[in-house]
Scaffold this motif. Structure first.
Motif, PDB file in Angstrom:
ATOM      1  N   MET A 124      40.537  39.719  34.045  1.00  0.00           N
ATOM      2  CA  MET A 124      39.670  40.088  35.169  1.00  0.00           C
ATOM      3  C   MET A 124      38.299  39.443  35.024  1.00  0.00           C
ATOM      4  O   MET A 124      37.744  38.912  35.991  1.00  0.00           O
ATOM      5  CB  MET A 124      39.537  41.604  35.269  1.00  0.00           C
ATOM      6  N   ALA A 125      37.749  39.476  33.825  1.00  0.00           N
ATOM      7  CA  ALA A 125      36.413  38.911  33.595  1.00  0.00           C
ATOM      8  C   ALA A 125      36.379  37.423  33.929  1.00  0.00           C
ATOM      9  O   ALA A 125      35.396  36.922  34.489  1.00  0.00           O
ATOM     10  CB  ALA A 125      35.985  39.141  32.149  1.00  0.00           C
ATOM     11  N   VAL A 126      37.454  36.731  33.622  1.00  0.00           N
ATOM     12  CA  VAL A 126      37.502  35.287  33.870  1.00  0.00           C
ATOM     13  C   VAL A 126      37.930  34.964  35.304  1.00  0.00           C
ATOM     14  O   VAL A 126      37.342  34.104  35.956  1.00  0.00           O
ATOM     15  CB  VAL A 126      38.473  34.615  32.866  1.00  0.00           C
ATOM     16  N   ARG A 127      38.931  35.670  35.792  1.00  0.00           N
ATOM     17  CA  ARG A 127      39.530  35.312  37.080  1.00  0.00           C
ATOM     18  C   ARG A 127      38.793  35.850  38.298  1.00  0.00           C
ATOM     19  O   ARG A 127      38.775  35.185  39.341  1.00  0.00           O
ATOM     20  CB  ARG A 127      40.987  35.787  37.125  1.00  0.00           C
ATOM     21  N   ASP A 128      38.223  37.040  38.201  1.00  0.00           N
ATOM     22  CA  ASP A 128      37.595  37.643  39.385  1.00  0.00           C
ATOM     23  C   ASP A 128      36.574  36.720  40.053  1.00  0.00           C
ATOM     24  O   ASP A 128      36.628  36.530  41.271  1.00  0.00           O
ATOM     25  CB  ASP A 128      36.982  39.002  39.040  1.00  0.00           C
ATOM     26  N   PRO A 129      35.652  36.107  39.300  1.00  0.00           N
ATOM     27  CA  PRO A 129      34.699  35.201  39.967  1.00  0.00           C
ATOM     28  C   PRO A 129      35.391  34.007  40.643  1.00  0.00           C
ATOM     29  O   PRO A 129      34.935  33.529  41.685  1.00  0.00           O
ATOM     30  CB  PRO A 129      33.789  34.717  38.830  1.00  0.00           C
ATOM     31  N   LEU A 130      36.496  33.549  40.060  1.00  0.00           N
ATOM     32  CA  LEU A 130      37.219  32.417  40.650  1.00  0.00           C
ATOM     33  C   LEU A 130      37.937  32.835  41.932  1.00  0.00           C
ATOM     34  O   LEU A 130      37.955  32.093  42.909  1.00  0.00           O
ATOM     35  CB  LEU A 130      38.217  31.840  39.635  1.00  0.00           C
ATOM     36  N   TYR A 131      38.541  34.035  41.922  1.00  0.00           N
ATOM     37  CA  TYR A 131      39.157  34.545  43.144  1.00  0.00           C
ATOM     38  C   TYR A 131      38.114  34.645  44.248  1.00  0.00           C
ATOM     39  O   TYR A 131      38.349  34.263  45.390  1.00  0.00           O
ATOM     40  CB  TYR A 131      39.734  35.948  42.940  1.00  0.00           C
ATOM     41  N   ARG A 132      36.955  35.184  43.905  1.00  0.00           N
ATOM     42  CA  ARG A 132      35.910  35.379  44.916  1.00  0.00           C
ATOM     43  C   ARG A 132      35.374  34.042  45.416  1.00  0.00           C
ATOM     44  O   ARG A 132      34.956  33.932  46.570  1.00  0.00           O
ATOM     45  CB  ARG A 132      34.803  36.267  44.361  1.00  0.00           C
ATOM     46  N   GLU A 133      35.394  33.025  44.555  1.00  0.00           N
ATOM     47  CA  GLU A 133      34.949  31.686  44.953  1.00  0.00           C
ATOM     48  C   GLU A 133      35.826  31.113  46.069  1.00  0.00           C
ATOM     49  O   GLU A 133      35.329  30.477  46.988  1.00  0.00           O
ATOM     50  CB  GLU A 133      34.990  30.761  43.730  1.00  0.00           C
ATOM     51  N   VAL A 134      37.134  31.337  45.996  1.00  0.00           N
ATOM     52  CA  VAL A 134      38.038  30.738  46.985  1.00  0.00           C
ATOM     53  C   VAL A 134      38.360  31.664  48.150  1.00  0.00           C
ATOM     54  O   VAL A 134      38.843  31.201  49.182  1.00  0.00           O
ATOM     55  CB  VAL A 134      39.367  30.254  46.353  1.00  0.00           C
ATOM     56  N   ALA A 135      38.081  32.956  48.003  1.00  0.00           N
ATOM     57  CA  ALA A 135      38.508  33.928  49.010  1.00  0.00           C
ATOM     58  C   ALA A 135      37.696  33.850  50.292  1.00  0.00           C
ATOM     59  O   ALA A 135      36.475  33.789  50.268  1.00  0.00           O
ATOM     60  CB  ALA A 135      38.431  35.336  48.439  1.00  0.00           C
ATOM     61  N   ASP A 136      38.414  33.883  51.400  1.00  0.00           N
ATOM     62  CA  ASP A 136      37.793  34.047  52.706  1.00  0.00           C
ATOM     63  C   ASP A 136      37.673  35.539  53.034  1.00  0.00           C
ATOM     64  O   ASP A 136      36.775  35.945  53.757  1.00  0.00           O
ATOM     65  CB  ASP A 136      38.647  33.364  53.782  1.00  0.00           C
ATOM     66  N   ILE A 137      38.606  36.311  52.493  1.00  0.00           N
ATOM     67  CA  ILE A 137      38.666  37.754  52.719  1.00  0.00           C
ATOM     68  C   ILE A 137      38.950  38.428  51.386  1.00  0.00           C
ATOM     69  O   ILE A 137      39.830  37.986  50.645  1.00  0.00           O
ATOM     70  CB  ILE A 137      39.796  38.097  53.727  1.00  0.00           C
ATOM     71  N   VAL A 138      38.225  39.491  51.071  1.00  0.00           N
ATOM     72  CA  VAL A 138      38.467  40.283  49.859  1.00  0.00           C
ATOM     73  C   VAL A 138      38.800  41.700  50.306  1.00  0.00           C
ATOM     74  O   VAL A 138      38.060  42.306  51.084  1.00  0.00           O
ATOM     75  CB  VAL A 138      37.238  40.302  48.924  1.00  0.00           C
ATOM     76  N   VAL A 139      39.919  42.225  49.809  1.00  0.00           N
ATOM     77  CA  VAL A 139      40.357  43.570  50.168  1.00  0.00           C
ATOM     78  C   VAL A 139      40.722  44.318  48.895  1.00  0.00           C
ATOM     79  O   VAL A 139      41.498  43.816  48.074  1.00  0.00           O
ATOM     80  CB  VAL A 139      41.578  43.529  51.118  1.00  0.00           C
ATOM     81  N   GLU A 140      40.175  45.507  48.745  1.00  0.00           N
ATOM     82  CA  GLU A 140      40.505  46.339  47.591  1.00  0.00           C
ATOM     83  C   GLU A 140      41.813  47.081  47.860  1.00  0.00           C
ATOM     84  O   GLU A 140      42.010  47.629  48.945  1.00  0.00           O
ATOM     85  CB  GLU A 140      39.383  47.339  47.326  1.00  0.00           C
ATOM     86  N   THR A 141      42.691  47.095  46.851  1.00  0.00           N
ATOM     87  CA  THR A 141      44.005  47.723  47.023  1.00  0.00           C
ATOM     88  C   THR A 141      44.170  49.018  46.235  1.00  0.00           C
ATOM     89  O   THR A 141      45.186  49.696  46.405  1.00  0.00           O
ATOM     90  CB  THR A 141      45.134  46.757  46.615  1.00  0.00           C
ATOM     91  N   ASP A 142      43.212  49.378  45.400  1.00  0.00           N
ATOM     92  CA  ASP A 142      43.336  50.585  44.570  1.00  0.00           C
ATOM     93  C   ASP A 142      43.665  51.813  45.403  1.00  0.00           C
ATOM     94  O   ASP A 142      42.954  52.131  46.361  1.00  0.00           O
ATOM     95  CB  ASP A 142      42.039  50.866  43.810  1.00  0.00           C
ATOM     96  N   GLU A 143      44.739  52.494  45.010  1.00  0.00           N
ATOM     97  CA  GLU A 143      45.118  53.778  45.591  1.00  0.00           C
ATOM     98  C   GLU A 143      45.126  53.780  47.119  1.00  0.00           C
ATOM     99  O   GLU A 143      44.784  54.774  47.764  1.00  0.00           O
ATOM    100  CB  GLU A 143      44.226  54.886  45.045  1.00  0.00           C
ATOM    101  N   ARG A 144      45.502  52.636  47.691  1.00  0.00           N
ATOM    102  CA  ARG A 144      45.594  52.523  49.151  1.00  0.00           C
ATOM    103  C   ARG A 144      47.023  52.162  49.519  1.00  0.00           C
ATOM    104  O   ARG A 144      47.616  51.281  48.902  1.00  0.00           O
ATOM    105  CB  ARG A 144      44.642  51.442  49.659  1.00  0.00           C
ATOM    106  N   PRO A 145      47.560  52.793  50.531  1.00  0.00           N
ATOM    107  CA  PRO A 145      48.908  52.425  50.971  1.00  0.00           C
ATOM    108  C   PRO A 145      48.935  50.967  51.435  1.00  0.00           C
ATOM    109  O   PRO A 145      47.995  50.504  52.091  1.00  0.00           O
ATOM    110  CB  PRO A 145      49.192  53.378  52.134  1.00  0.00           C
ATOM    111  N   PRO A 146      50.009  50.253  51.115  1.00  0.00           N
ATOM    112  CA  PRO A 146      50.099  48.847  51.522  1.00  0.00           C
ATOM    113  C   PRO A 146      49.861  48.621  53.013  1.00  0.00           C
ATOM    114  O   PRO A 146      49.204  47.657  53.392  1.00  0.00           O
ATOM    115  CB  PRO A 146      51.521  48.456  51.114  1.00  0.00           C
ATOM    116  N   ARG A 147      50.373  49.493  53.866  1.00  0.00           N
ATOM    117  CA  ARG A 147      50.187  49.302  55.316  1.00  0.00           C
ATOM    118  C   ARG A 147      48.711  49.393  55.716  1.00  0.00           C
ATOM    119  O   ARG A 147      48.268  48.699  56.622  1.00  0.00           O
ATOM    120  CB  ARG A 147      51.026  50.295  56.104  1.00  0.00           C
TER     121      ARG A 147
END
Length: 163
Positions: A124-147
């Motif tokens: 997470m420490a290494v990848r999170d900044p890279l995900y955010r660099e390429v992401a157009d949209i960021v959505v949190e999935t914790d304890e949320r129904p997929p729909r």
């Protein structure tokens, strides 16, 4: 890992009427071997080489929903290909949620260690900044129904492309 990319990806693809492609599954189909076996035989470098080639090829078709493996963002070439060839959605799951979701999964080579939680924190420490660099949209999935996550993604996609 454990963010829900397969479940959410399939649901989102259905809503968008697009085929769902998982780059890891595509690699397995093309090689006739599962990811852990590829890691064992070719190492992470060999797997990442295969992953890069598959992602580059799959991104040539923009009429699909592509889910990449968690480590795809580690390579600059993959990040560049994703930025130029796709609308990128980053499904963010906290390390705590990832631990719960991956606890019994033996198909994740990087987590086959004494302390998978430590590995997830390091990733997470290494990848999170890279995900955010390429992401157009960021959505949190914790304890949320997929729909619910899919509905949020659809709303954000709509706001990007007003009719």
């Amino acid at each position: 890992m454990g963010a829900g990319k397969s479940t959410i990806g399939r649901l989102l693809a259905k809503e968008l009427r697009l085929p769902f492609i998982d780059s890891d599954k595509e690699i397995e189909e093309r090689t006739g071997a599962d990811i852990p076996w590829i890691f064992d035989v070719e190492g992470e470098q060999g797997f990442r080489d295969r992953e890069q080639a598959v992602i580059e090829e799959l991104l040539l078709d923009d009429n699909q929903l592509l889910a990449t493996g968690g480590g795809a963002v580690m390579r600059e070439a993959n990040r560049a290909a994703l930025k130029r060839g796709a609308v990128v959605v980053y499904l963010f799951a906290s390390v705590e949620q990832q631990i719960v979701r991956t606890a019994r999964d033996r198909n994740r080579p990087l987590l086959q260690t004494e302390d998978p939680a430590a590995v997830l924190r390091q990733l997470m420490a290494v990848r999170d900044p890279l995900y955010r660099e390429v992401a157009d949209i960021v959505v949190e999935t914790d304890e949320r129904p997929p729909r619910m996550v899919v509905q949020e993604i659809l709303a954000q996609l709509d706001s990007r492309n007003p009719a």
